[in-house]
Write an enzyme that holds these catalytic residues in place. Structure first.
Site, PDB file in Angstrom:
ATOM      1  N   GLY A  12      41.695  28.763  67.762  1.00  0.00           N
ATOM      2  CA  GLY A  12      41.897  28.056  69.034  1.00  0.00           C
ATOM      3  C   GLY A  12      42.160  26.579  68.780  1.00  0.00           C
ATOM      4  O   GLY A  12      41.585  25.999  67.869  1.00  0.00           O
ATOM      5  N   THR A 126      37.358  22.668  66.649  1.00  0.00           N
ATOM      6  CA  THR A 126      37.061  23.581  67.764  1.00  0.00           C
ATOM      7  C   THR A 126      36.231  22.841  68.808  1.00  0.00           C
ATOM      8  O   THR A 126      35.362  22.054  68.450  1.00  0.00           O
ATOM      9  CB  THR A 126      36.302  24.857  67.297  1.00  0.00           C
ATOM     10  OG1 THR A 126      35.765  25.533  68.437  1.00  0.00           O
ATOM     11  CG2 THR A 126      35.146  24.535  66.370  1.00  0.00           C
ATOM     12  N   ASP A 128      34.082  24.134  70.693  1.00  0.00           N
ATOM     13  CA  ASP A 128      32.836  24.847  70.991  1.00  0.00           C
ATOM     14  C   ASP A 128      31.594  24.286  70.287  1.00  0.00           C
ATOM     15  O   ASP A 128      30.478  24.619  70.654  1.00  0.00           O
ATOM     16  CB  ASP A 128      32.975  26.327  70.606  1.00  0.00           C
ATOM     17  CG  ASP A 128      34.044  27.028  71.425  1.00  0.00           C
ATOM     18  OD1 ASP A 128      34.191  26.683  72.605  1.00  0.00           O
ATOM     19  OD2 ASP A 128      34.726  27.922  70.882  1.00  0.00           O
ATOM     20  N   GLY A 171      32.221  27.608  74.976  1.00  0.00           N
ATOM     21  CA  GLY A 171      31.175  27.442  73.969  1.00  0.00           C
ATOM     22  C   GLY A 171      31.101  28.591  72.982  1.00  0.00           C
ATOM     23  O   GLY A 171      30.481  28.464  71.936  1.00  0.00           O
ATOM     24  N   GLU A 188      21.249  20.508  87.920  1.00  0.00           N
ATOM     25  CA  GLU A 188      19.922  20.982  88.343  1.00  0.00           C
ATOM     26  C   GLU A 188      19.426  22.096  87.410  1.00  0.00           C
ATOM     27  O   GLU A 188      18.240  22.195  87.134  1.00  0.00           O
ATOM     28  CB  GLU A 188      19.971  21.497  89.789  1.00  0.00           C
ATOM     29  CG  GLU A 188      19.817  20.407  90.845  1.00  0.00           C
ATOM     30  CD  GLU A 188      20.941  19.374  90.849  1.00  0.00           C
ATOM     31  OE1 GLU A 188      22.099  19.763  90.607  1.00  0.00           O
ATOM     32  OE2 GLU A 188      20.664  18.180  91.077  1.00  0.00           O
ATOM     33  N   LYS A 213      12.499  20.799  97.757  1.00  0.00           N
ATOM     34  CA  LYS A 213      12.991  19.483  97.298  1.00  0.00           C
ATOM     35  C   LYS A 213      14.073  18.924  98.208  1.00  0.00           C
ATOM     36  O   LYS A 213      14.501  17.781  98.032  1.00  0.00           O
ATOM     37  CB  LYS A 213      13.507  19.591  95.858  1.00  0.00           C
ATOM     38  CG  LYS A 213      12.459  20.138  94.897  1.00  0.00           C
ATOM     39  CD  LYS A 213      12.478  19.455  93.549  1.00  0.00           C
ATOM     40  CE  LYS A 213      11.255  19.784  92.727  1.00  0.00           C
ATOM     41  NZ  LYS A 213      11.226  21.159  92.216  1.00  0.00           N
ATOM     42  N   ARG A 254      40.277  22.725  76.810  1.00  0.00           N
ATOM     43  CA  ARG A 254      40.907  22.678  75.483  1.00  0.00           C
ATOM     44  C   ARG A 254      41.933  21.558  75.355  1.00  0.00           C
ATOM     45  O   ARG A 254      42.376  21.230  74.264  1.00  0.00           O
ATOM     46  CB  ARG A 254      41.650  23.986  75.225  1.00  0.00           C
ATOM     47  CG  ARG A 254      40.797  25.168  74.923  1.00  0.00           C
ATOM     48  CD  ARG A 254      40.763  25.387  73.412  1.00  0.00           C
ATOM     49  NE  ARG A 254      40.156  26.646  73.084  1.00  0.00           N
ATOM     50  CZ  ARG A 254      40.825  27.765  72.897  1.00  0.00           C
ATOM     51  NH1 ARG A 254      42.133  27.788  72.995  1.00  0.00           N
ATOM     52  NH2 ARG A 254      40.198  28.867  72.590  1.00  0.00           N
TER      53      ARG A 254
HETATM   54  P1  ATP Z   1      38.025  29.621  67.100  1.00  0.00           P
HETATM   55  O1  ATP Z   1      36.616  29.105  66.873  1.00  0.00           O
HETATM   56  O2  ATP Z   1      38.812  28.764  67.960  1.00  0.00           O
HETATM   57  O3  ATP Z   1      38.053  31.070  67.492  1.00  0.00           O
HETATM   58  P2  ATP Z   1      38.593  30.504  64.436  1.00  0.00           P
HETATM   59  O4  ATP Z   1      39.158  29.819  63.241  1.00  0.00           O
HETATM   60  O5  ATP Z   1      37.195  31.010  64.302  1.00  0.00           O
HETATM   61  O6  ATP Z   1      38.757  29.515  65.656  1.00  0.00           O
HETATM   62  P3  ATP Z   1      39.678  33.192  64.315  1.00  0.00           P
HETATM   63  O7  ATP Z   1      40.681  33.881  65.169  1.00  0.00           O
HETATM   64  O8  ATP Z   1      38.349  33.819  64.105  1.00  0.00           O
HETATM   65  O9  ATP Z   1      39.553  31.708  64.877  1.00  0.00           O
HETATM   66  O10 ATP Z   1      40.317  32.992  62.858  1.00  0.00           O
HETATM   67  C1  ATP Z   1      41.570  32.356  62.709  1.00  0.00           C
HETATM   68  C2  ATP Z   1      42.367  33.074  61.667  1.00  0.00           C
HETATM   69  O11 ATP Z   1      41.707  32.993  60.393  1.00  0.00           O
HETATM   70  C3  ATP Z   1      42.539  34.566  61.898  1.00  0.00           C
HETATM   71  O12 ATP Z   1      43.548  34.865  62.834  1.00  0.00           O
HETATM   72  C4  ATP Z   1      42.913  35.037  60.513  1.00  0.00           C
HETATM   73  O13 ATP Z   1      44.261  34.734  60.241  1.00  0.00           O
HETATM   74  C5  ATP Z   1      42.027  34.152  59.623  1.00  0.00           C
HETATM   75  N1  ATP Z   1      40.792  34.861  59.246  1.00  0.00           N
HETATM   76  C6  ATP Z   1      39.717  35.120  60.038  1.00  0.00           C
HETATM   77  N2  ATP Z   1      38.786  35.835  59.361  1.00  0.00           N
HETATM   78  C7  ATP Z   1      39.285  36.029  58.116  1.00  0.00           C
HETATM   79  C8  ATP Z   1      38.800  36.694  56.940  1.00  0.00           C
HETATM   80  N3  ATP Z   1      37.617  37.319  56.908  1.00  0.00           N
HETATM   81  N4  ATP Z   1      39.600  36.693  55.835  1.00  0.00           N
HETATM   82  C9  ATP Z   1      40.804  36.077  55.857  1.00  0.00           C
HETATM   83  N5  ATP Z   1      41.307  35.437  56.937  1.00  0.00           N
HETATM   84  C10 ATP Z   1      40.570  35.416  58.033  1.00  0.00           C
END
Ligand code: ATP
Length: 320
Positions: A12, A126, A128, A171, A188, A213, A254
């Site tokens: 993201g 990110t 989040d 988040g 609140e 309140k 975002r």
């Molecule tokens: P966000 O927090 O915004 O979701 P992110 O980096 O965690 O960001 P993901 O979609 O989980 O987003 O991962 C981004 C990309 O990283 C995936 O589309 C994939 O290409 C690569 N990726 C994720 N996990 C793996 C893994 N275990 N091995 C290799 N590549 C990976």
């Protein structure tokens, strides 16, 4: 010493990613290292969507949200065969190391590439704030500002109409956007994965705010993925004296021009990433801890437990 590096944004997008791309590019170029922009994350790496970056090509982007390199998700990057294609694309261009700007999924890809001989350094991009090894991620501060601005406006109109605004914030199972914005807006009630959600208890607290309140309005900030806020707003109207309205802030969180804090954080982290690559180091990610920029092994970072936000929740309780 490393002569050519690449930079990509993945997962993201987040405000401040451009400031990070700019920092990586300029620090590297000023150190005599050529820089290549890899478009659309790992997808562009596999497809060879790779272009050289110059100081000019990263000019006038520090204030822009989004990412000039584009971002994408490529689940197939988990397959060795797909990563082998990506490594071949890099080797064809003499690119020896990469800065990966993204979330923890992107870090996993960076680790897998490092294990194949391409040193990678991860930067936490990110909104989040869900990367546990760092106090703050790039984009969190900007998203927080966006939320606060929106909630301040909602409060104005809510008090005119004796309303309870239920505001859902992003988040990804990390409650930081909710707890920080809740404190900043004087909400609140805050609901996060840490507080848990007892619907009847929240309704009871709202009745108390109304009847005892004598509040003219109430703001409930709730993290995404906890409950259906539209259904909950209906119950607020039915079971309390407030008229319940749900607002899902969604993807506006975002976007936007990154705050000065995010721009500076991205610049400091980008510098550190290049310095590590120049030392021949890979498989690490950059964090800020107590205002110090440090690096952590990606493997450790991915397994680190989340710090409790108990102190922030206690503070919130003492402010209501
Ligand atoms: P966000 O927090 O915004 O979701 P992110 O980096 O965690 O960001 P993901 O979609 O989980 O987003 O991962 C981004 C990309 O990283 C995936 O589309 C994939 O290409 C690569 N990726 C994720 N996990 C793996 C893994 N275990 N091995 C290799 N590549 C990976």
């Amino acid at each position: 010493m490393v002569k050519r590096i690449g930079v990509l944004t993945s997962g993201g997008d987040a405000p401040g990613m451009n400031a990070a791309i700019r920092a990586v590019t300029r620090v590297a170029l000023n150190s005599g290292i050529e820089v290549f922009g890899i478009y659309n994350g790992y997808k562009g790496m596999v497809e060879g969507d790779i272009e050289p970056l110059t100081k000019a090509s990263v000019g006038e982007i520090i204030d822009r949200g989004g990412t000039i390199l584009g971002s994408a998700r490529l689940p197939e990057f988990k397959d060795l065969e797909v990563r082998t294609k990506a490594v071949a694309q890099l080797q064809k261009r003499g690119i020896e190391a990469i800065v990966v700007i993204g979330g923890d999924g992107s870090y996993r890809g960076a680790l897998a590439l490092t294990e194949m001989g391409i040193n990678c350094i991860g930067l936490p991009g990110t909104i989040d704030n869900d990367i546990t090894c760092t106090d703050f991620t790039i984009g969190f501060d900007t998203a927080l500002n966006t939320i606060v601005e929106a909630v301040d406006k909602l409060r104005d109109t809510s008090s005119s109409h004796h309303r309870c605004s239920i505001v859902e914030v992003m988040g990804n199972r990390c409650g930081d956007l909710a707890i920080y914005s809740g404190i900043a807006c004087g909400a609140e009630i805050i609901v996060t994965s840490q507080t848990g959600f007892e619907e009847s208890e929240v309704l009871e607290r709202l009745r108390d705010l109304d009847l005892i309140k004598k509040k003219r309005q109430a703001i409930v900030i709730i993290s995404e993925k906890i409950t259906d806020v539209h259904q909950f707003a209906k119950k607020v109207s039915l079971h309390t004296g407030f008229s319940g309205r749900a607002t899902v802030l969604g993807h506006v969180q975002r976007g936007g021009s990154p705050t000065p804090n995010d721009r500076v954080l991205a610049s400091r982290m980008g510098e550190k990433a290049v310095d590590l690559l120049m030392q021949g180091i890979g498989g690490q990610c950059i964090s800020i801890r107590n205002n110090e920029i440090i690096s952590v092994l990606i493997e450790e970072a991915l397994n680190m437990p989340r710090d409790s936000r108990k102190k922030l929740h206690n503070l919130f309780d003492r402010l209501v």
